[in-house]
Design a protein around this motif. Structure first.
Motif, PDB file in Angstrom:
ATOM      1  N   LEU A  91       0.848  -1.192   0.000  1.00  0.00           N
ATOM      2  CA  LEU A  91       0.000   0.000   0.000  1.00  0.00           C
ATOM      3  C   LEU A  91       0.879   1.236   0.000  1.00  0.00           C
ATOM      4  O   LEU A  91       1.188   1.807   1.034  1.00  0.00           O
ATOM      5  N   ASP A  92       1.299   1.626  -1.188  1.00  0.00           N
ATOM      6  CA  ASP A  92       2.110   2.821  -1.303  1.00  0.00           C
ATOM      7  C   ASP A  92       1.523   3.726  -2.376  1.00  0.00           C
ATOM      8  O   ASP A  92       0.988   3.269  -3.365  1.00  0.00           O
ATOM      9  N   GLY A  93       1.610   5.000  -2.144  1.00  0.00           N
ATOM     10  CA  GLY A  93       1.185   5.975  -3.134  1.00  0.00           C
ATOM     11  C   GLY A  93      -0.293   5.923  -3.466  1.00  0.00           C
ATOM     12  O   GLY A  93      -1.145   6.037  -2.582  1.00  0.00           O
ATOM     13  N   PRO A  94      -0.635   5.716  -4.729  1.00  0.00           N
ATOM     14  CA  PRO A  94      -2.027   5.790  -5.174  1.00  0.00           C
ATOM     15  C   PRO A  94      -2.931   4.744  -4.523  1.00  0.00           C
ATOM     16  O   PRO A  94      -4.102   5.011  -4.275  1.00  0.00           O
ATOM     17  N   ARG A  95      -2.396   3.571  -4.235  1.00  0.00           N
ATOM     18  CA  ARG A  95      -3.235   2.533  -3.605  1.00  0.00           C
ATOM     19  C   ARG A  95      -3.693   2.963  -2.217  1.00  0.00           C
ATOM     20  O   ARG A  95      -4.828   2.707  -1.818  1.00  0.00           O
ATOM     21  N   THR A  96      -2.836   3.589  -1.478  1.00  0.00           N
ATOM     22  CA  THR A  96      -3.203   4.067  -0.151  1.00  0.00           C
ATOM     23  C   THR A  96      -4.263   5.154  -0.251  1.00  0.00           C
ATOM     24  O   THR A  96      -5.220   5.168   0.527  1.00  0.00           O
ATOM     25  N   ILE A  97      -4.119   6.027  -1.210  1.00  0.00           N
ATOM     26  CA  ILE A  97      -5.096   7.105  -1.382  1.00  0.00           C
ATOM     27  C   ILE A  97      -6.454   6.533  -1.765  1.00  0.00           C
ATOM     28  O   ILE A  97      -7.485   6.935  -1.225  1.00  0.00           O
ATOM     29  N   LEU A  99      -7.583   3.484  -1.167  1.00  0.00           N
ATOM     30  CA  LEU A  99      -8.113   2.763  -0.012  1.00  0.00           C
ATOM     31  C   LEU A  99      -8.710   3.721   1.010  1.00  0.00           C
ATOM     32  O   LEU A  99      -9.826   3.511   1.503  1.00  0.00           O
ATOM     33  N   CYS A 100      -7.991   4.780   1.321  1.00  0.00           N
ATOM     34  CA  CYS A 100      -8.496   5.768   2.286  1.00  0.00           C
ATOM     35  C   CYS A 100      -9.752   6.462   1.756  1.00  0.00           C
ATOM     36  O   CYS A 100     -10.697   6.719   2.511  1.00  0.00           O
ATOM     37  N   ALA A 101      -9.790   6.741   0.462  1.00  0.00           N
ATOM     38  CA  ALA A 101     -10.975   7.367  -0.130  1.00  0.00           C
ATOM     39  C   ALA A 101     -12.171   6.425  -0.054  1.00  0.00           C
ATOM     40  O   ALA A 101     -13.291   6.859   0.249  1.00  0.00           O
ATOM     41  N   ALA A 102     -11.970   5.142  -0.310  1.00  0.00           N
ATOM     42  CA  ALA A 102     -13.067   4.173  -0.227  1.00  0.00           C
ATOM     43  C   ALA A 102     -13.593   4.060   1.201  1.00  0.00           C
ATOM     44  O   ALA A 102     -14.816   4.032   1.424  1.00  0.00           O
ATOM     45  N   VAL A 103     -12.699   4.023   2.164  1.00  0.00           N
ATOM     46  CA  VAL A 103     -13.131   3.973   3.563  1.00  0.00           C
ATOM     47  C   VAL A 103     -13.892   5.249   3.919  1.00  0.00           C
ATOM     48  O   VAL A 103     -14.928   5.203   4.587  1.00  0.00           O
ATOM     49  N   GLY A 104     -13.414   6.385   3.454  1.00  0.00           N
ATOM     50  CA  GLY A 104     -14.113   7.652   3.687  1.00  0.00           C
ATOM     51  C   GLY A 104     -15.496   7.672   3.052  1.00  0.00           C
ATOM     52  O   GLY A 104     -16.459   8.175   3.645  1.00  0.00           O
ATOM     53  N   GLY A 131     -16.868   5.607  -9.562  1.00  0.00           N
ATOM     54  CA  GLY A 131     -15.941   6.616 -10.056  1.00  0.00           C
ATOM     55  C   GLY A 131     -14.546   6.411  -9.504  1.00  0.00           C
ATOM     56  O   GLY A 131     -13.552   6.548 -10.218  1.00  0.00           O
ATOM     57  N   LEU A 132     -14.458   6.060  -8.229  1.00  0.00           N
ATOM     58  CA  LEU A 132     -13.163   5.780  -7.611  1.00  0.00           C
ATOM     59  C   LEU A 132     -12.515   4.547  -8.233  1.00  0.00           C
ATOM     60  O   LEU A 132     -11.296   4.485  -8.382  1.00  0.00           O
ATOM     61  N   GLY A 133     -13.341   3.590  -8.627  1.00  0.00           N
ATOM     62  CA  GLY A 133     -12.819   2.383  -9.262  1.00  0.00           C
ATOM     63  C   GLY A 133     -12.394   2.575 -10.706  1.00  0.00           C
ATOM     64  O   GLY A 133     -11.827   1.678 -11.315  1.00  0.00           O
ATOM     65  N   GLY A 134     -12.673   3.732 -11.280  1.00  0.00           N
ATOM     66  CA  GLY A 134     -12.188   4.031 -12.616  1.00  0.00           C
ATOM     67  C   GLY A 134     -13.252   4.050 -13.697  1.00  0.00           C
ATOM     68  O   GLY A 134     -12.941   4.307 -14.854  1.00  0.00           O
ATOM     69  N   GLU A 135     -14.488   3.765 -13.347  1.00  0.00           N
ATOM     70  CA  GLU A 135     -15.551   3.791 -14.363  1.00  0.00           C
ATOM     71  C   GLU A 135     -15.904   5.232 -14.687  1.00  0.00           C
ATOM     72  O   GLU A 135     -16.223   6.020 -13.807  1.00  0.00           O
ATOM     73  N   ARG A 136     -15.850   5.581 -15.973  1.00  0.00           N
ATOM     74  CA  ARG A 136     -16.114   6.955 -16.387  1.00  0.00           C
ATOM     75  C   ARG A 136     -17.279   7.060 -17.367  1.00  0.00           C
ATOM     76  O   ARG A 136     -17.716   8.149 -17.699  1.00  0.00           O
ATOM     77  N   ARG A 137     -17.778   5.930 -17.849  1.00  0.00           N
ATOM     78  CA  ARG A 137     -18.857   5.961 -18.832  1.00  0.00           C
ATOM     79  C   ARG A 137     -20.185   6.228 -18.135  1.00  0.00           C
ATOM     80  O   ARG A 137     -20.635   5.445 -17.308  1.00  0.00           O
ATOM     81  N   LEU A 138     -20.821   7.341 -18.479  1.00  0.00           N
ATOM     82  CA  LEU A 138     -22.102   7.697 -17.861  1.00  0.00           C
ATOM     83  C   LEU A 138     -23.209   6.721 -18.231  1.00  0.00           C
ATOM     84  O   LEU A 138     -24.156   6.541 -17.471  1.00  0.00           O
ATOM     85  N   LYS A 139     -23.094   6.068 -19.387  1.00  0.00           N
ATOM     86  CA  LYS A 139     -24.086   5.076 -19.792  1.00  0.00           C
ATOM     87  C   LYS A 139     -24.067   3.854 -18.869  1.00  0.00           C
ATOM     88  O   LYS A 139     -25.034   3.118 -18.803  1.00  0.00           O
ATOM     89  N   VAL A 140     -22.975   3.630 -18.191  1.00  0.00           N
ATOM     90  CA  VAL A 140     -22.868   2.531 -17.229  1.00  0.00           C
ATOM     91  C   VAL A 140     -23.114   3.042 -15.812  1.00  0.00           C
ATOM     92  O   VAL A 140     -23.854   2.435 -15.035  1.00  0.00           O
ATOM     93  N   LEU A 141     -22.484   4.164 -15.472  1.00  0.00           N
ATOM     94  CA  LEU A 141     -22.553   4.715 -14.117  1.00  0.00           C
ATOM     95  C   LEU A 141     -23.979   5.029 -13.667  1.00  0.00           C
ATOM     96  O   LEU A 141     -24.435   4.531 -12.624  1.00  0.00           O
ATOM     97  N   LEU A 142     -24.653   5.861 -14.414  1.00  0.00           N
ATOM     98  CA  LEU A 142     -25.961   6.358 -13.970  1.00  0.00           C
ATOM     99  C   LEU A 142     -27.033   5.273 -13.879  1.00  0.00           C
ATOM    100  O   LEU A 142     -27.700   5.159 -12.845  1.00  0.00           O
ATOM    101  N   PRO A 143     -27.229   4.447 -14.920  1.00  0.00           N
ATOM    102  CA  PRO A 143     -28.276   3.424 -14.769  1.00  0.00           C
ATOM    103  C   PRO A 143     -27.992   2.441 -13.634  1.00  0.00           C
ATOM    104  O   PRO A 143     -28.888   2.094 -12.868  1.00  0.00           O
TER     105      PRO A 143
END
Length: 173
Positions: A91-97, A99-104, A131-143
């Protein structure tokens, strides 16, 4: 790696057995007469502890098999000391961020349930987590973020008759 598997397996088995034989009988009140076993308040906790017991046993056996294979395979001691394990994710760098964002996000979700209800807070939490997991397509996210909480909400309130917090959408008499 097998040491971690053995440790996790033993810890899970201990937790599951303590849940089945101590925590659930001591802290969950079960009425004397029930129409169905599935209506018992202890039914789902016992199912979850049974699943935990099964999966922990599988992890334990995988660790034991890996340990046996490692001991049976001819390896040089210098090779085992010089090579580092590449199957762990530090857990270094982006992974820690992340993880902390998901817990938050989960803490905010828990807090929002009482204030705006479980339906709207679930929609917001799903949007944030996807969004945190990397999904950016609104056709998937919103529905997905709207339909999944609505379907689950109506199943639990209308079919299973489980009270769920409604927050600002419900006023108490």
């Amino acid at each position: 790696m097998y040491k971690k598997d053995i440790g996790i397996g033993l810890a899970g088995i201990t937790l599951a057995l303590s849940g089945i034989f101590y925590l659930i009988p001591r802290f969950i009140v079960v009425p004397q007469q029930l129409d169905s076993l599935a209506l018992s308040p202890a039914f789902w906790p016992n199912i979850i502890m049974g699943i935990l017991l099964f999966t922990s046993t599988v992890i334990l056996f995988q660790g034991l098999v890996a340990r046996r294979r490692q001991r049976c395979s001819p390896t040089k001691k210098t090779d085992s000391l010089s090579t580092e394990s590449t199957d762990t994710y530090p857990l270094d760098g982006p992974r820690t961020i992340v993880l902390c964002a998901a817990v938050g996000i989960f803490f905010c979700y828990y807090w929002l349930i009482d204030h705006i209800g479980i339906l709207l807070s679930s929609v917001l939490a799903l949007l944030a987590l996807m969004g945190l997991g990397g999904e950016r397509r609104l056709k998937v996210l919103l529905p997905l973020a709207i339909i999944l909480p609505v379907v689950l909400y109506y199943f639990f309130t209308r079919v299973a008759h489980v009270y769920l917090p409604q927050g600002i959408f419900y006023s108490y008499p």
